[in-house]
Write a protein that holds these residues in place. Sequence first.
Motif, mmCIF file in Angstrom:
data_model
loop_
_atom_site.group_PDB
_atom_site.id
_atom_site.type_symbol
_atom_site.label_atom_id
_atom_site.label_comp_id
_atom_site.label_asym_id
_atom_site.label_seq_id
_atom_site.Cartn_x
_atom_site.Cartn_y
_atom_site.Cartn_z
ATOM 1 N N MET A 1 47.070 -51.810 59.679
ATOM 2 C CA MET A 1 47.568 -51.650 58.303
ATOM 3 C C MET A 1 48.966 -52.262 58.205
ATOM 4 S SD MET A 1 48.016 -48.149 56.121
ATOM 5 C CE MET A 1 48.704 -48.163 54.474
ATOM 6 N N ALA A 2 49.202 -53.030 57.161
ATOM 7 C CA ALA A 2 50.484 -53.697 56.986
ATOM 8 C C ALA A 2 51.554 -52.715 56.528
ATOM 9 C CB ALA A 2 50.361 -54.825 55.973
ATOM 10 N N LEU A 3 52.766 -52.941 57.015
ATOM 11 C CA LEU A 3 53.924 -52.189 56.552
ATOM 12 C C LEU A 3 54.610 -52.971 55.446
ATOM 13 C CD1 LEU A 3 55.579 -51.005 59.898
ATOM 14 C CD2 LEU A 3 54.093 -49.684 58.377
ATOM 15 N N SER A 4 55.164 -52.266 54.476
ATOM 16 C CA SER A 4 55.928 -52.923 53.424
ATOM 17 C C SER A 4 57.369 -53.071 53.875
ATOM 18 C CB SER A 4 55.846 -52.134 52.116
ATOM 19 O OG SER A 4 56.290 -50.796 52.302
ATOM 20 N N LEU A 5 57.908 -54.260 53.697
ATOM 21 C CA LEU A 5 59.280 -54.598 54.106
ATOM 22 C C LEU A 5 59.986 -55.232 52.928
ATOM 23 C CD1 LEU A 5 61.606 -55.295 56.147
ATOM 24 C CD2 LEU A 5 60.319 -57.375 56.681
ATOM 25 N N ALA A 6 61.172 -54.742 52.604
ATOM 26 C CA ALA A 6 61.978 -55.321 51.533
ATOM 27 C C ALA A 6 63.302 -55.800 52.105
ATOM 28 C CB ALA A 6 62.223 -54.309 50.419
ATOM 29 N N ILE A 7 63.586 -57.085 51.923
ATOM 30 C CA ILE A 7 64.856 -57.675 52.348
ATOM 31 C C ILE A 7 65.350 -58.567 51.223
ATOM 32 C CG2 ILE A 7 64.341 -57.596 54.814
ATOM 33 C CD1 ILE A 7 63.541 -60.550 54.660
ATOM 34 N N SER A 8 66.565 -59.040 51.362
ATOM 35 C CA SER A 8 67.089 -59.994 50.387
ATOM 36 C C SER A 8 66.608 -61.397 50.757
ATOM 37 C CB SER A 8 68.610 -59.956 50.363
ATOM 38 O OG SER A 8 69.135 -60.716 51.435
ATOM 39 N N PRO A 9 66.692 -62.355 49.832
ATOM 40 C CA PRO A 9 66.374 -63.739 50.176
ATOM 41 C C PRO A 9 67.525 -64.475 50.843
ATOM 42 C CG PRO A 9 66.887 -63.583 47.839
ATOM 43 C CD PRO A 9 66.946 -62.175 48.390
ATOM 44 N N CYS A 10 68.602 -63.750 51.165
ATOM 45 C CA CYS A 10 69.782 -64.382 51.756
ATOM 46 C C CYS A 10 69.468 -64.904 53.161
ATOM 47 C CB CYS A 10 70.935 -63.398 51.820
ATOM 48 S SG CYS A 10 71.579 -62.924 50.200
ATOM 49 N N PRO A 11 70.155 -65.968 53.583
ATOM 50 C CA PRO A 11 69.846 -66.584 54.875
ATOM 51 C C PRO A 11 69.936 -65.643 56.065
ATOM 52 C CG PRO A 11 71.148 -68.093 53.561
ATOM 53 C CD PRO A 11 71.123 -66.795 52.806
ATOM 54 N N ASN A 12 70.872 -64.717 56.062
ATOM 55 C CA ASN A 12 70.953 -63.821 57.221
ATOM 56 C C ASN A 12 69.693 -62.978 57.364
ATOM 57 O OD1 ASN A 12 72.121 -62.502 54.816
ATOM 58 N ND2 ASN A 12 72.474 -60.763 56.154
#
Length: 296
Positions: A1-12
């Motif tokens: 089962m996939a986990l949901s991940l939220a990050i920014s689109p910033c390069p880091n």
Amino acid sequence: MALSLAISPCPNDTFVFHALAHGLVPDAPPVEITYADVDVTNSAAERGAFDLVKVSYGALPWLLDGYHLLPCGGALGRGCGPLLLTRPEHAERRSAEPAERRNVERRGADLTGATVAVPGDRTTAYLLFRLWSADRPPARIEVVPFHEIMPGVAAGRYDAGLVIHEARFTYPRHGLTALVDLGEWWEADTGLPIPLGAILARRGVVDPEAAAGWIRASVRQAWADPTASREYVLAHAQEMEPDVVDRHIGLYVNEFTADLGRDGLAAVEALLRRAADAGLAPPTAGLTPPTAGLAP
């Protein structure tokens, strides 16, 4: 089962999470990624919307009931703090102090009646601004999407703007000047690095020690072969020039990304203790990351 991940689109973030996002970390589950500014992820995390999520350290007091703080993958460092920008005609007159102290000790900055654009009311940047401006007359605050802050200040819609990330490298293009470097102020006042963005794992859903292992493996792969993530990073870099992308990654992906360490954890504790003491956030309990063996 996939986990949901939220990050920014910033390069880091895209640099750090490239391997995990592309199924290149052994034994890690698949992830479904959402890209959003940190003000959006702060609010989403308060609703428990994601399994793994990048948030502001300034938002932790409202999130730790539902999430574990992970000791890796986030953004801390030195010389990378938020800037308060304004148009040159609104900048205070330069003092005769040495240049290396000028930004840190600009105690005369007058924001009385000024409208200041900020990227979110629970961002670390805004928390640092409130701590710095505690003994100054209040300004009017407007929460504005990050990408609109510098153009808005340049156009006169706001008297000043609080900016983060790549804006450190690009604000002169907008004809703006830095009124104060809040990172310099923080480091001079505390001797500690600046805690900006944290990675959290949802309680009861994600094993925090396993998640820390996946993220550290992703960081190690990013450092071992920086070219592997290049196309992915540039695709999400919001029209950022490659040299700015490289400077961004070089500044925000550092030893604290692999492990908070004692200094990193001390910085987070100091920030949240000061916020609580100033009545800007509730007291924080259960801050220590669940993985053992923080680096010295």
